[in-house]
Design an enzyme around this catalytic site. Sequence first.
Site, PDB file in Angstrom:
ATOM      1  N   ASP A 108      71.520  64.561   8.874  1.00 15.59           N
ATOM      2  CA  ASP A 108      70.273  64.467   9.636  1.00 15.59           C
ATOM      3  C   ASP A 108      69.278  65.485   9.081  1.00 15.59           C
ATOM      4  O   ASP A 108      69.658  66.605   8.742  1.00 15.59           O
ATOM      5  CB  ASP A 108      70.530  64.797  11.119  1.00 15.59           C
ATOM      6  CG  ASP A 108      71.353  63.705  11.798  1.00 15.59           C
ATOM      7  OD1 ASP A 108      71.441  62.595  11.234  1.00 15.59           O
ATOM      8  OD2 ASP A 108      71.909  63.973  12.888  1.00 15.59           O
ATOM      9  N   CYS A 140      42.708  47.192  19.009  1.00 15.19           N
ATOM     10  CA  CYS A 140      42.906  45.810  19.450  1.00 15.19           C
ATOM     11  C   CYS A 140      42.755  45.676  20.966  1.00 15.19           C
ATOM     12  O   CYS A 140      41.640  45.664  21.460  1.00 15.19           O
ATOM     13  CB  CYS A 140      44.244  45.282  18.933  1.00 15.19           C
ATOM     14  SG  CYS A 140      44.199  43.496  18.678  1.00 15.19           S
ATOM     15  N   HIS A 190      43.850  46.286  13.215  1.00  7.69           N
ATOM     16  CA  HIS A 190      44.896  47.320  13.313  1.00  7.69           C
ATOM     17  C   HIS A 190      44.851  48.222  12.081  1.00  7.69           C
ATOM     18  O   HIS A 190      45.538  47.946  11.092  1.00  7.69           O
ATOM     19  CB  HIS A 190      46.270  46.655  13.406  1.00  7.69           C
ATOM     20  CG  HIS A 190      46.508  45.965  14.707  1.00  7.69           C
ATOM     21  ND1 HIS A 190      47.135  46.572  15.758  1.00  7.69           N
ATOM     22  CD2 HIS A 190      46.161  44.719  15.115  1.00  7.69           C
ATOM     23  CE1 HIS A 190      47.188  45.728  16.773  1.00  7.69           C
ATOM     24  NE2 HIS A 190      46.599  44.598  16.409  1.00  7.69           N
ATOM     25  N   GLY A 244      43.135  47.929  22.927  1.00 10.92           N
ATOM     26  CA  GLY A 244      42.439  49.179  23.239  1.00 10.92           C
ATOM     27  C   GLY A 244      40.935  49.082  23.027  1.00 10.92           C
ATOM     28  O   GLY A 244      40.166  49.871  23.573  1.00 10.92           O
ATOM     29  N   MET A 245      40.492  48.117  22.209  1.00 14.26           N
ATOM     30  CA  MET A 245      39.048  47.868  22.072  1.00 14.26           C
ATOM     31  C   MET A 245      38.600  46.882  23.162  1.00 14.26           C
ATOM     32  O   MET A 245      37.606  47.092  23.841  1.00 14.26           O
ATOM     33  CB  MET A 245      38.718  47.269  20.709  1.00 14.26           C
ATOM     34  CG  MET A 245      37.351  46.590  20.678  1.00 14.26           C
ATOM     35  SD  MET A 245      36.795  46.195  19.009  1.00 14.26           S
ATOM     36  CE  MET A 245      35.457  45.062  19.325  1.00 14.26           C
ATOM     37  N   LYS A 290      88.211  62.164  -0.092  1.00 19.93           N
ATOM     38  CA  LYS A 290      88.884  61.158   0.719  1.00 19.93           C
ATOM     39  C   LYS A 290      88.166  59.802   0.606  1.00 19.93           C
ATOM     40  O   LYS A 290      88.802  58.765   0.406  1.00 19.93           O
ATOM     41  CB  LYS A 290      88.873  61.622   2.179  1.00 19.93           C
ATOM     42  CG  LYS A 290      90.118  61.255   2.929  1.00 19.93           C
ATOM     43  CD  LYS A 290      90.115  61.975   4.247  1.00 19.93           C
ATOM     44  CE  LYS A 290      91.320  61.574   5.063  1.00 19.93           C
ATOM     45  NZ  LYS A 290      91.302  62.250   6.354  1.00 19.93           N
ATOM     46  N   GLY A 293      69.378  54.777   9.931  1.00 23.61           N
ATOM     47  CA  GLY A 293      68.386  55.040   8.887  1.00 23.61           C
ATOM     48  C   GLY A 293      68.564  54.221   7.620  1.00 23.61           C
ATOM     49  O   GLY A 293      68.252  54.685   6.538  1.00 23.61           O
ATOM     50  N   LYS A 294      69.015  52.978   7.792  1.00 24.75           N
ATOM     51  CA  LYS A 294      69.162  52.105   6.628  1.00 24.75           C
ATOM     52  C   LYS A 294      67.792  51.819   5.998  1.00 24.75           C
ATOM     53  O   LYS A 294      67.655  51.810   4.778  1.00 24.75           O
ATOM     54  CB  LYS A 294      69.821  50.797   7.083  1.00 24.75           C
ATOM     55  CG  LYS A 294      70.355  49.944   6.004  1.00 24.75           C
ATOM     56  CD  LYS A 294      71.536  49.104   6.469  1.00 24.75           C
ATOM     57  CE  LYS A 294      71.443  48.592   7.881  1.00 24.75           C
ATOM     58  NZ  LYS A 294      70.724  47.321   8.030  1.00 24.75           N
ATOM     59  N   ILE A 339      65.042  53.678   6.112  1.00 29.71           N
ATOM     60  CA  ILE A 339      64.521  54.872   5.430  1.00 29.71           C
ATOM     61  C   ILE A 339      65.294  55.080   4.128  1.00 29.71           C
ATOM     62  O   ILE A 339      64.718  55.460   3.103  1.00 29.71           O
ATOM     63  CB  ILE A 339      64.606  56.121   6.341  1.00 29.71           C
ATOM     64  CG1 ILE A 339      63.665  55.966   7.541  1.00 29.71           C
ATOM     65  CG2 ILE A 339      64.298  57.395   5.562  1.00 29.71           C
ATOM     66  CD1 ILE A 339      62.185  55.908   7.193  1.00 29.71           C
ATOM     67  N   GLU A 393      46.217  50.933  11.587  1.00 31.24           N
ATOM     68  CA  GLU A 393      47.492  51.640  11.343  1.00 31.24           C
ATOM     69  C   GLU A 393      48.318  51.002  10.225  1.00 31.24           C
ATOM     70  O   GLU A 393      49.116  51.673   9.571  1.00 31.24           O
ATOM     71  CB  GLU A 393      48.324  51.730  12.636  1.00 31.24           C
ATOM     72  CG  GLU A 393      48.915  50.422  13.175  1.00 31.24           C
ATOM     73  CD  GLU A 393      47.993  49.684  14.129  1.00 31.24           C
ATOM     74  OE1 GLU A 393      46.762  49.884  14.052  1.00 31.24           O
ATOM     75  OE2 GLU A 393      48.488  48.887  14.952  1.00 31.24           O
TER      76      GLU A 393
HETATM   77  N1  GLN Z   1      46.202  40.607  23.593  1.00 34.07           N
HETATM   78  C1  GLN Z   1      45.054  40.761  22.777  1.00 34.07           C
HETATM   79  C2  GLN Z   1      44.777  39.531  21.936  1.00 34.07           C
HETATM   80  O1  GLN Z   1      45.612  38.706  21.760  1.00 34.07           O
HETATM   81  C3  GLN Z   1      45.170  41.977  21.895  1.00 34.07           C
HETATM   82  C4  GLN Z   1      46.209  41.838  20.833  1.00 34.07           C
HETATM   83  C5  GLN Z   1      46.656  43.147  20.236  1.00 34.07           C
HETATM   84  O2  GLN Z   1      46.410  44.212  20.798  1.00 34.07           O
HETATM   85  N2  GLN Z   1      47.349  43.086  19.130  1.00 34.07           N
HETATM   86  O3  GLN Z   1      43.687  39.364  21.423  1.00 34.07           O
END
Ligand code: GLN
Length: 558
Positions: free
Chosen positions: A254, A401, A532, A403-404, A237, A30-31, A33, A534
């Site tokens: 922890d 990404c 992305h 996933g799309m 110590k 956890g360095k 964090i 996220e």
């Molecule tokens: N492999 C895909 C691309 O290069 C999607 C990349 C990703 O999901 N970051 O476009």
Amino acid sequence: MDKKEIRFKRAQNKTRNYIFVVGGVMSGVGKGITASSIAQILQARGLSVTAMKIDPYINVDAGTMNPTEHGEVFVLGDGLETDQDMGNYERFLNIDIPGINYMTTGSVYRDVIEKERSGGYKGRNVEVVPDIPLEVISRFEKAAEAADADVVIVEIGGTVGEYQGVLFLEAIRMMKARAPEHVAVVMVSYLPVPGSVGEMKTKPTQTAVRALNSAGVFADFIVARGPLPLDEKRKDKIAQFCNVKREHIISAPDVASVYDVPLNFEKDNFSKHLCEVLHLPCTKESDISAWGRFVQKTKKPKHAVTIAVVGKYFSSGDFILSDVYLSVLEAIKYSAYSLNAKPIIRYFSSLDFEKDPKKLNVLSEVDGILVPGGFGTTGIDGILATITYARTKKIPYFGICYGMQLAVIEYARNVLKMKDAHTVEINPKTPFPLIDVMETQRDNVKTQNLGGTMRLGEYPAHLKKGTIAAAAYKKTEISERHRHRYEVNNTYVERITEGGVIFSGASPTGDLMEILELPKTTHPYFVATQFHPEFHARPLAPHPLFTAFLAAALTQQS
Ligand code: GLN
């Protein structure tokens, strides 16, 4: 003097302070964090703070590394592909951090060699010491200037005693020699409690401190990580054997959640002691109330929501690696907490679904399905089957990404009957190249010019009014971070749109599809993004698209 000049003058005269966070005994305790939490408690004192990370490997950045080996690649706004700790800094500090704050041994050597080749050293001998540490120090200073920071927190990757960290310790030694009153060193150590003895052991910490001392660097603080809190006897110590003041030994047992760490540090008055060592006027009372309110929300949520994350990088031998999708998991949590719900995240390796399609049925137990980014062929059929499941069973779906891109393929194959439609990343000979390599990427792919060449970092997008996306963001102009080489093939956009898909977000010129969704009339929540989201999600500012997805998942439940 105009305003800019005044600011510049003030910046020039400002004293910069540096806190170096090094690891002793072992890694993985956890360095990152710890560094993020230190940064946060100083920020809460009203100081201007930024954070840096040094990774000791030769790779120039983290972009070409296999995620199952290195964990998530975190993309900064300016496009640098970095370590996941940079994400922790942005999340804990709620700020954007530039690429200058991240370095690897490879990037340092590359710049020194380039400088030498272009006559930057005026013909003199260029040597490992001092020229490498001097380059490292110049980056510390550049990062401090860029952020106009009172305090720069620098986390050194790896553990003291490792050969590859020596030059960074040398940079710290040189910094401390220059301005001892403005440099503090924090060693994050680990105190094991061996089962056979049942007693907490300080010896590994003593050994680690000696290794640090032998590099000419002395710890001002020791953060004592361990399964249990430090008792008085062991504090004595460590103080006695490690030359560290007793009140500078911070107990860090922890905890149930990493978000508790800054609050725990303040119980030991950590920020006050840090200010004393750095000779900083620590007049302002610490204000961690906003963070405290967030932490409170995580404690007793009213509801619970179960999200399946189906990825291709989860398996590592007999272990499940969730670090690979760290930012995605964090983004889910922040949005869930903001909706007063406890996030229950279940991880599934798409490879398992491929081997045994019956296993897909476990997805009937979840409230939402998320497919994060990825590259290459392995596990893709399992992802496509997952998307079919989410679409046909009307379970809220969020694709990021890959996933799309794979959501487009799934829809084209199964709804538009475009047999063998694919992304050219996997099948360059597909009759329907729905996902194609971006024009700007063709040469890179051909010549295997792979390092730092994807479409990376922040780009704007325009959203269509009246869509799920626009409703979530509550605006139509957005900017998000990217990391991809492939994109939706424009030749097919019309056909896909006529077939029932809405492209609700695109680049300002309209030629790069950024978000797709299915209308609410056909699916309760089916949204996917080329970018992305996220990387923008923060505890104190959850991401609107994650929140919309989680809200749909909660509705699904009832
Ligand atoms: N492999 C895909 C691309 O290069 C999607 C990349 C990703 O999901 N970051 O476009």
